[in-house]
Design an enzyme around this catalytic site. Sequence first.
Site, mmCIF file in Angstrom:
data_model
loop_
_atom_site.group_PDB
_atom_site.id
_atom_site.type_symbol
_atom_site.label_atom_id
_atom_site.label_comp_id
_atom_site.label_asym_id
_atom_site.label_seq_id
_atom_site.Cartn_x
_atom_site.Cartn_y
_atom_site.Cartn_z
ATOM 1 N N GLY A 1 63.019 -65.620 -57.150
ATOM 2 C CA GLY A 1 64.172 -64.770 -56.879
ATOM 3 C C GLY A 1 64.041 -64.094 -55.537
ATOM 4 N N GLY B 1 65.801 -60.577 -53.259
ATOM 5 C CA GLY B 1 66.712 -59.442 -53.221
ATOM 6 C C GLY B 1 66.483 -58.624 -51.976
ATOM 7 C CB SER B 2 67.749 -55.301 -50.948
ATOM 8 O OG SER B 2 67.405 -54.595 -52.119
ATOM 9 C CE1 TYR B 3 62.413 -58.838 -54.898
ATOM 10 C CE2 TYR B 3 64.413 -57.768 -55.652
ATOM 11 C CZ TYR B 3 63.542 -58.832 -55.689
ATOM 12 O OH TYR B 3 63.809 -59.904 -56.489
ATOM 13 C CE LYS C 1 62.072 -65.819 -49.427
ATOM 14 N NZ LYS C 1 61.566 -67.008 -48.710
ATOM 15 C CB VAL C 2 60.179 -62.498 -57.557
ATOM 16 C CG1 VAL C 2 59.229 -62.751 -58.725
ATOM 17 C CG2 VAL C 2 60.599 -61.035 -57.532
ATOM 18 C CE LYS D 1 60.516 -56.045 -57.211
ATOM 19 N NZ LYS D 1 61.099 -55.169 -58.259
ATOM 20 C CG ASP E 1 69.584 -51.369 -61.480
ATOM 21 O OD1 ASP E 1 70.829 -51.379 -61.470
ATOM 22 O OD2 ASP E 1 68.899 -52.093 -60.744
ATOM 23 C CE LYS F 1 70.851 -55.302 -61.229
ATOM 24 N NZ LYS F 1 71.282 -55.147 -59.823
ATOM 25 C CG ASN G 1 67.498 -55.458 -63.242
ATOM 26 O OD1 ASN G 1 67.236 -56.309 -62.392
ATOM 27 N ND2 ASN G 1 67.908 -54.244 -62.925
ATOM 28 C CG ASP H 1 64.376 -54.291 -60.330
ATOM 29 O OD1 ASP H 1 63.735 -53.352 -59.818
ATOM 30 O OD2 ASP H 1 65.241 -54.937 -59.711
ATOM 31 C CB THR I 1 74.306 -52.333 -60.407
ATOM 32 O OG1 THR I 1 72.939 -52.526 -60.032
ATOM 33 C CG2 THR I 1 75.138 -53.502 -59.909
#
Length: 448
Positions: free
Chosen positions: A99, A101-103, A105-106, A121, A217, A219, A222, A235, A251
């Site tokens: 995956g 994201g803004s953080y 990669k995983v 992560k 968070d 959703k 996650n 997360d 979110t």
Amino acid sequence: MADIFDFDEEELSSKLAKGLTIVTNEKDDIINGYMPIVNEDQEQDDLDNRLGTSYEVNFDEIYEANESRQNSSVNVKSLSTNTPKKLTIQDFEPIKVLGKGSYGKVILVKDKENGKLFAQKQLKKASMIVNTANYERTLTERTILERVRHPNIVKLYYALQDFDKVYLMLEYLEGGELFHHLSQERILSEKVACFYIAEMILALRHLHMNAGVIYRDLKPENCMLNRRGHLVLTDFGLSKVSNESNSLFGTAQYIAPEVIKGETYDSQCDWWSLGTVLYDLLTGSPPFTGNNNKKIMDKVLTQKVKFPFYLSQDARDLLSKLLNKNPAKRLNCDTNFDDKVKTHRFFRYINWDLLIHQNDELQPPPLRPIITNPELAENFDEEFTSMKITPPSSPLDYSLFDRFEESRSDSTSSYITIKKPKPNAESGFDESVYFNNFSYTHEETFLR
């Protein structure tokens, strides 16, 4: 139960303003970690935008759920009295990207010594110094997961760092995101959805009641599935270790009205989010949507929830109780678990005792992920698994770690400034930091 977390919301920023410098003239003492492969940019119109700040947290003791961790594909065995080897990023072989994201990669990685698989992560240290919120969120997640144990919450094995990045070595959840399965099924039946909503409730109740954590968070992205099909919450970067907060987090599609208003809120905001996720599972989209965050949040505050005709009366009743804009009148799954949640007709398909103990023989999960080879990451989006991985180079040397330990004993800073000679005989140094109290190895070893 007394609060188990102590924190200071202003302490971290002041700590990051100070540092202690260690310089080495020996090129072998510090060597590069991963090549820069993470894109830290985030699009302005991204509906998954995260707002606000997280804070440094301190924990007094470990709290662990009574339930055995049957959802994990690894078993627990105590370590011997011998001091375990200090692992570095070099001890893990990268396999696939899971995956992004803004953080960062995983990445799926494998322990070179025993073949165990982990979800790695990673975040670049440069972005953590420029934007302290990135460090705060990573530290929050690392500290919460170090202390919290529950079958429906992802497990942290190691927290590592090299010259360029920090890493969280997490439980590899081979079933992938619940969102992945939802996108394939479009919508879930009430019989299937109630199983996973129930497991979300168990995870959130443990966070609220045993750990004093507001998740903030929730959703589908996650919520992951392990290889047996049980839901595991992941997360925790936006989580808040407190009984209440007033900062804007979450979110847009799943955020509670009181959070949007900037009011002081508590864990009731998570039960609103649970309602939005249930609505999403049953209808294929959250109750309020739009093409930007402002429009979505305006709808959350001003519009009523509309229920599709095909939802049962039981589903509508539960959704109405969870999606009450007044948190004082909203269903509280913590305090009303026995009398209003377990007995609600929407959950008539499940046996709560079997669910808590994850008795798959008498009550198997409704979705069983197809896994022919765990290393293929078959239940993750090909958009990510097809990405190329730059192999890691050597991490910080053991001898240098020892020097860090000696230096940080006299330092009150959150980090120590470190330098290494530039490559290819160039003059000067590359600079980075060593984060104090970040590296972590679980007290138990996990054998497949």
